[in-house]
Design a protein around this motif. Structure first.
Motif, PDB file in Angstrom:
ATOM      1  N   VAL A 172     -10.021 -13.199   2.639  1.00  0.00           N
ATOM      2  CA  VAL A 172     -10.590 -12.127   1.828  1.00  0.00           C
ATOM      3  C   VAL A 172     -11.943 -12.588   1.301  1.00  0.00           C
ATOM      4  N   VAL A 173     -12.668 -11.645   0.725  1.00  0.00           N
ATOM      5  CA  VAL A 173     -13.959 -11.953   0.124  1.00  0.00           C
ATOM      6  C   VAL A 173     -13.785 -12.074  -1.387  1.00  0.00           C
ATOM      7  N   ASP A 174     -14.227 -13.186  -1.947  1.00  0.00           N
ATOM      8  CA  ASP A 174     -14.217 -13.352  -3.404  1.00  0.00           C
ATOM      9  C   ASP A 174     -15.026 -12.205  -4.005  1.00  0.00           C
ATOM     10  N   PRO A 175     -14.412 -11.363  -4.859  1.00  0.00           N
ATOM     11  CA  PRO A 175     -15.114 -10.178  -5.367  1.00  0.00           C
ATOM     12  C   PRO A 175     -16.240 -10.494  -6.346  1.00  0.00           C
ATOM     13  N   VAL A 176     -16.351 -11.741  -6.770  1.00  0.00           N
ATOM     14  CA  VAL A 176     -17.410 -12.107  -7.712  1.00  0.00           C
ATOM     15  C   VAL A 176     -18.626 -12.670  -6.991  1.00  0.00           C
ATOM     16  N   CYS A 177     -18.418 -13.675  -6.129  1.00  0.00           N
ATOM     17  CA  CYS A 177     -19.561 -14.350  -5.511  1.00  0.00           C
ATOM     18  C   CYS A 177     -19.731 -14.019  -4.033  1.00  0.00           C
ATOM     19  N   GLY A 178     -18.743 -13.354  -3.425  1.00  0.00           N
ATOM     20  CA  GLY A 178     -18.868 -12.984  -2.022  1.00  0.00           C
ATOM     21  C   GLY A 178     -18.466 -14.065  -1.049  1.00  0.00           C
ATOM     22  N   MET A 179     -17.916 -15.154  -1.527  1.00  0.00           N
ATOM     23  CA  MET A 179     -17.506 -16.250  -0.653  1.00  0.00           C
ATOM     24  C   MET A 179     -16.226 -15.867   0.090  1.00  0.00           C
ATOM     25  N   THR A 180     -16.098 -16.305   1.335  1.00  0.00           N
ATOM     26  CA  THR A 180     -14.887 -16.050   2.106  1.00  0.00           C
ATOM     27  C   THR A 180     -13.796 -17.022   1.677  1.00  0.00           C
ATOM     28  N   VAL A 181     -12.611 -16.489   1.376  1.00  0.00           N
ATOM     29  CA  VAL A 181     -11.511 -17.294   0.846  1.00  0.00           C
ATOM     30  C   VAL A 181     -10.284 -17.137   1.740  1.00  0.00           C
ATOM     31  N   ASP A 182      -9.642 -18.248   2.050  1.00  0.00           N
ATOM     32  CA  ASP A 182      -8.408 -18.248   2.836  1.00  0.00           C
ATOM     33  C   ASP A 182      -7.230 -18.136   1.874  1.00  0.00           C
ATOM     34  N   LEU A 183      -6.503 -17.017   1.938  1.00  0.00           N
ATOM     35  CA  LEU A 183      -5.380 -16.807   1.029  1.00  0.00           C
ATOM     36  C   LEU A 183      -4.250 -17.802   1.267  1.00  0.00           C
ATOM     37  N   ASN A 184      -4.222 -18.408   2.447  1.00  0.00           N
ATOM     38  CA  ASN A 184      -3.152 -19.353   2.759  1.00  0.00           C
ATOM     39  C   ASN A 184      -3.379 -20.721   2.124  1.00  0.00           C
ATOM     40  N   THR A 185      -4.614 -20.991   1.726  1.00  0.00           N
ATOM     41  CA  THR A 185      -4.909 -22.318   1.181  1.00  0.00           C
ATOM     42  C   THR A 185      -5.424 -22.285  -0.252  1.00  0.00           C
ATOM     43  N   THR A 186      -5.976 -21.167  -0.681  1.00  0.00           N
ATOM     44  CA  THR A 186      -6.501 -21.123  -2.039  1.00  0.00           C
ATOM     45  C   THR A 186      -5.371 -21.143  -3.059  1.00  0.00           C
ATOM     46  N   GLY A 187      -5.613 -21.788  -4.151  1.00  0.00           N
ATOM     47  CA  GLY A 187      -4.644 -21.774  -5.236  1.00  0.00           C
ATOM     48  C   GLY A 187      -5.011 -20.770  -6.303  1.00  0.00           C
ATOM     49  N   LEU A 188      -5.991 -19.907  -6.000  1.00  0.00           N
ATOM     50  CA  LEU A 188      -6.507 -18.992  -7.012  1.00  0.00           C
ATOM     51  C   LEU A 188      -6.462 -17.561  -6.497  1.00  0.00           C
ATOM     52  N   THR A 189      -5.425 -16.834  -6.881  1.00  0.00           N
ATOM     53  CA  THR A 189      -5.299 -15.424  -6.523  1.00  0.00           C
ATOM     54  C   THR A 189      -4.927 -14.632  -7.767  1.00  0.00           C
ATOM     55  N   LEU A 190      -5.245 -13.351  -7.730  1.00  0.00           N
ATOM     56  CA  LEU A 190      -4.956 -12.488  -8.871  1.00  0.00           C
ATOM     57  C   LEU A 190      -4.767 -11.067  -8.365  1.00  0.00           C
ATOM     58  N   GLU A 191      -3.763 -10.374  -8.907  1.00  0.00           N
ATOM     59  CA  GLU A 191      -3.491  -8.997  -8.485  1.00  0.00           C
ATOM     60  C   GLU A 191      -4.124  -8.007  -9.453  1.00  0.00           C
ATOM     61  N   HIS A 192      -4.806  -7.014  -8.891  1.00  0.00           N
ATOM     62  CA  HIS A 192      -5.411  -5.962  -9.707  1.00  0.00           C
ATOM     63  C   HIS A 192      -5.354  -4.655  -8.932  1.00  0.00           C
ATOM     64  N   ASP A 193      -4.778  -3.623  -9.547  1.00  0.00           N
ATOM     65  CA  ASP A 193      -4.641  -2.302  -8.920  1.00  0.00           C
ATOM     66  C   ASP A 193      -3.964  -2.391  -7.552  1.00  0.00           C
ATOM     67  N   GLY A 194      -2.948  -3.241  -7.465  1.00  0.00           N
ATOM     68  CA  GLY A 194      -2.176  -3.339  -6.236  1.00  0.00           C
ATOM     69  C   GLY A 194      -2.793  -4.193  -5.150  1.00  0.00           C
ATOM     70  N   THR A 195      -3.951  -4.800  -5.430  1.00  0.00           N
ATOM     71  CA  THR A 195      -4.623  -5.639  -4.436  1.00  0.00           C
ATOM     72  C   THR A 195      -4.638  -7.081  -4.923  1.00  0.00           C
ATOM     73  N   VAL A 196      -4.294  -7.994  -4.028  1.00  0.00           N
ATOM     74  CA  VAL A 196      -4.359  -9.416  -4.355  1.00  0.00           C
ATOM     75  C   VAL A 196      -5.733  -9.939  -3.949  1.00  0.00           C
ATOM     76  N   HIS A 197      -6.465 -10.458  -4.913  1.00  0.00           N
ATOM     77  CA  HIS A 197      -7.797 -10.997  -4.676  1.00  0.00           C
ATOM     78  C   HIS A 197      -7.728 -12.526  -4.636  1.00  0.00           C
ATOM     79  N   GLY A 198      -8.578 -13.116  -3.816  1.00  0.00           N
ATOM     80  CA  GLY A 198      -8.683 -14.568  -3.753  1.00  0.00           C
ATOM     81  C   GLY A 198     -10.024 -15.015  -4.302  1.00  0.00           C
ATOM     82  N   PHE A 199     -10.043 -16.209  -4.886  1.00  0.00           N
ATOM     83  CA  PHE A 199     -11.260 -16.697  -5.540  1.00  0.00           C
ATOM     84  C   PHE A 199     -11.577 -18.117  -5.093  1.00  0.00           C
ATOM     85  N   CYS A 200     -12.884 -18.408  -5.054  1.00  0.00           N
ATOM     86  CA  CYS A 200     -13.319 -19.735  -4.605  1.00  0.00           C
ATOM     87  C   CYS A 200     -13.090 -20.783  -5.682  1.00  0.00           C
TER      88      CYS A 200
END
Length: 226
Positions: A172-200
């Motif tokens: 997924v794309v980090d919604p703040v900085c635009g970095m590409t994030v692998d949901l399988n390896t990142t330890g930083l995810t957050l759910e908002h409005d039914g969507t799980v976001h990943g963060f760098c």
């Protein structure tokens, strides 16, 4: 904000060389060898605009235990990089590598041996972290979170529209900085409005949560924030 100060013996670099080397340092610092690990172009452009290089030519240069530096000898370099303390540890390896590369390219262009910078300690890179609250702009102190907000805020809309069609599965794309994030390896995810976001990193996660009124504690209890 990144400040790069290059110290070189007087006469080691001509005016055109100083200009080229300063710009080359910024270009290499902002580049990434991994396309999936790069920030959105809008964010990189903003980061470039906050990166400054100053070139100093000290009239006195003494190396301990040695004779005074001879202008005829291949030049020594010292580079001091100031960055927010929260970024220092993560950035240091990349900064040291690419700035040494830029100096080696300048040495080669000047007809000197660039490999000496890898075999002799003739180029020292000092990466220093500036304590939170000790950087200021716009008439006020700015911490690392403030800087990230400043870098990304004008570009959020463009980043949000960035197509995810060509991303690898599970990315997924980090919604703040635009970095590409692998949901399988990142330890930083957050759910908002039914969507799980990943963060760098945690700073991008905090900014998103604060901007959207998302409770990190509630997400943790729900098993989403990791």
């Amino acid at each position: 904000m990144i400040l790069i100060e290059l110290f070189a013996p007087p006469g080691a670099l001509g005016a055109a060389q100083r200009e080229w080397l300063a710009r080359r340092m910024i270009d290499l610092l902002m580049a990434s060898d991994q396309p999936d690990d790069s920030h959105a172009p809008e964010v990189l452009e903003a980061a470039q605009s906050l990166t400054q290089v100053l070139v100093h030519e000290p009239t006195t240069w003494v190396v301990g235990g040695q004779q005074p530096v001879d202008p005829a000898d291949p030049p020594r370099y010292v580079v001091r990089v100031s960055t927010p303390a929260a970024w220092r540890k993560e950035m240091s390896g990349h900064v040291i590598e690419v700035l040494t590369q830029a100096l080696a390219e300048a040495e080669k262009a000047a007809g000197r041996d660039p490999d000496r910078l890898l075999h002799e300690p003739h180029a020292w890179i000092h990466v220093t972290g500036v304590t939170e609250g000790s950087l200021g702009a716009l008439g006020r102190p700015m911490g690392s979170l403030d800087l990230i907000r400043h870098l990304t805020a004008p570009h959020r809309d463009a980043i949000a529209r960035r197509s995810a069609a060509n991303l690898p599965p599970g990315h997924v794309v980090d919604p703040v900085c635009g970095m590409t994030v692998d949901l399988n390896t990142t330890g930083l995810t957050l759910e908002h409005d039914g969507t799980v976001h990943g963060f760098c990193d945690g700073q991008c996660l905090r900014i998103f949560a604060e901007d959207h009124g998302v409770s990190l504690e509630e997400n943790r209890r729900g098993g989403v924030v990791q």
